[in-house]
Design an enzyme around this catalytic site. Structure first.
Site, PDB file in Angstrom:
ATOM      1  N   HIS A  23       0.821  -1.230   0.000  1.00 55.52           N
ATOM      2  CA  HIS A  23       0.000   0.000   0.000  1.00 55.52           C
ATOM      3  C   HIS A  23       0.855   1.280   0.000  1.00 55.52           C
ATOM      4  CE1 HIS A  23       0.091  -0.504   4.661  1.00 55.52           C
ATOM      5  NE2 HIS A  23       1.030   0.326   4.295  1.00 55.52           N
ATOM      6  N   HIS A  35      -1.542   4.794   9.760  1.00 57.79           N
ATOM      7  CA  HIS A  35      -0.183   5.336   9.914  1.00 57.79           C
ATOM      8  C   HIS A  35      -0.165   6.679  10.631  1.00 57.79           C
ATOM      9  CE1 HIS A  35       0.078   2.564   6.498  1.00 57.79           C
ATOM     10  NE2 HIS A  35       1.381   2.527   6.641  1.00 57.79           N
ATOM     11  N   HIS A  94      10.133  -3.967   3.844  1.00 55.17           N
ATOM     12  CA  HIS A  94      10.622  -2.600   3.669  1.00 55.17           C
ATOM     13  C   HIS A  94      10.945  -1.973   5.008  1.00 55.17           C
ATOM     14  CE1 HIS A  94       6.247  -1.856   4.161  1.00 55.17           C
ATOM     15  NE2 HIS A  94       6.420  -0.554   4.226  1.00 55.17           N
ATOM     16  N   GLU A  96       4.319  -5.025   8.518  1.00 51.81           N
ATOM     17  CA  GLU A  96       2.931  -4.904   8.036  1.00 51.81           C
ATOM     18  C   GLU A  96       2.434  -6.201   7.392  1.00 51.81           C
ATOM     19  OE1 GLU A  96       2.968  -0.144   6.832  1.00 51.81           O
ATOM     20  OE2 GLU A  96       3.190  -1.643   5.273  1.00 51.81           O
TER      21      GLU A  96
HETATM   22  C1  DHB Z   1       6.205   3.468   1.928  1.00 54.67           C
HETATM   23  C2  DHB Z   1       5.691   2.226   2.274  1.00 54.67           C
HETATM   24  C3  DHB Z   1       4.630   2.130   3.196  1.00 54.67           C
HETATM   25  O1  DHB Z   1       4.098   0.957   3.627  1.00 54.67           O
HETATM   26  C4  DHB Z   1       4.075   3.280   3.742  1.00 54.67           C
HETATM   27  O2  DHB Z   1       3.018   3.145   4.571  1.00 54.67           O
HETATM   28  C5  DHB Z   1       4.608   4.525   3.418  1.00 54.67           C
HETATM   29  C6  DHB Z   1       5.676   4.615   2.507  1.00 54.67           C
HETATM   30  C7  DHB Z   1       7.321   3.606   0.900  1.00 54.67           C
HETATM   31  O3  DHB Z   1       7.930   2.593   0.497  1.00 54.67           O
HETATM   32  O4  DHB Z   1       7.563   4.734   0.460  1.00 54.67           O
HETATM   33 FE    FE Z   2       2.646   1.260   5.340  1.00 52.38          FE
END
Ligand code: DHB
Ligand code: FE
Length: 297
Positions: free
Chosen positions: A12, A59, A192, A239
């Site tokens: 997302h 978030h 990530h 997540e």
């Molecule tokens: C990014 C990924 C996320 O899950 C998020 O909530 C905000 C930013 C990103 O990779 O930029």
């Molecule tokens: Fe996120």
């Protein structure tokens, strides 16, 4: 009784919203990501869900560090999106399904999940972007029930707890005395990390094993602690708890109808999986996994 038509799990990333706004779906950077959703939208045409139960992590739009429920279930007639500061256009409001919300809340509390029921709730990019990827025209043909799981402020709920929450949601839906068709949507991950020494961290090997596990051994990742999950997936990769909760809702067995995996979208390994409940465990060389293995080889 209500029927779960399937579960879709997806990343997302806010940059997806900007790409949509700029019409970059066929751009070389974005094409491998957006193309992944074509078969999912085709499937939706026959699956015809009436309502979406969306498992996602807020978030900081609706909940902030001052008050952060571990599990929150929306019980509002309507959910709005607001500016989160990413510069992505806001989407039209979503119609809620308070009858399903309260049915879920009753069932979850009876099953000893301590949840926060929210009669007002704003929904952030983790909710709106996956909805827009499924229905790009932004005319939502479904009602929604948002379920937010804390991945922002420690301590986080364990992977096992999230899987079990999803399983309880699935039981509640299957016991809901209506003929509604319900889609489960889980959004977040895959690996990530946005900040700290490991900013930019991605773990392709873990992500692939995790996606495989959702059909072969769905409780595989529930054996990891939150700290082990963060180590393997990154601070925000945790997540993937949403994927586990979504998978839990399908019951013991599920088959994969489609999956996609692409690195990177912004800082994220983007994953997509479409799963259907099944009567039996899939065979070893299941077509979806085999295709996916080829795609990453
Ligand atoms: C990014 C990924 C996320 O899950 C998020 O909530 C905000 C930013 C990103 O990779 O930029
Ligand atoms: Fe996120």
């Amino acid at each position: 009784m209500a029927h779960i038509v399937g579960a879709i799990a997806t990343s997302h990333v806010p940059a997806i919203g900007r790409a949509i706004a700029k019409g970059l779906q066929q751009d070389a950077y974005w094409k491998p990501f957006f193309d992944g959703f074509v078969p999912v939208r085709q499937w939706l045409e026959t699956a015809r869900p009436d309502v979406v139960v969306c498992l996602y992590n807020d978030h900081g739009l609706n909940f902030f560090l001052d008050k952060l429920p571990t599990f929150a279930v929306g019980a509002a007639p309507r959910y709005t999106n607001r500016d989160e500061g990413w510069g992505i256009p806001q989407v039209p409001p979503f119609a809620g399904d308070p009858a399903l919300s309260w049915h879920l809340i009753e069932h979850l509390v009876a099953a000893e999940f301590d949840i926060t029921s929210c009669q007002e709730m704003d929904v952030d990019h983790a909710f709106t972007l996956p909805m827009e990827l499924l229905w790009p025209h932004r005319e939502w043909p479904v009602k929604v029930v948002p379920v937010s799981i804390n991945t922002v402020q420690f301590p986080l709920p364990s992977a096992r707890r999230c899987y079990n929450l999803g399983a309880a949601i699935g039981e509640a839906i299957r016991a809901w005395p209506t003929d509604q068709r319900v889609l489960i949507l889980g959004t977040g991950g895959l690996s990530h990390q946005l900040d700290g020494e490991r900013a930019g961290f991605i773990n392709r090997r873990f992500d692939q094993a995790f996606m495989d596990s959702l059909t072969a051994d769905p409780r595989w990742a529930t054996r990891l602690s939150i700290h082990e999950l963060v180590e393997r997936t990154g601070t925000q990769g945790v997540e993937c708890l949403m994927w586990l909760a979504a998978r839990g809702a399908l019951g013991e067995h599920a088959r994969c109808l489609h999956r996609n995996y692409h690195i990177p979208i912004s800082n994220t390994a983007s994953g997509l999986m479409l799963l259907e409940p099944a009567d039996a465990a899939p065979g070893e060389a299941h077509a979806c996994e085999a295709r996916a293995a080829q795609a990453v080889a």
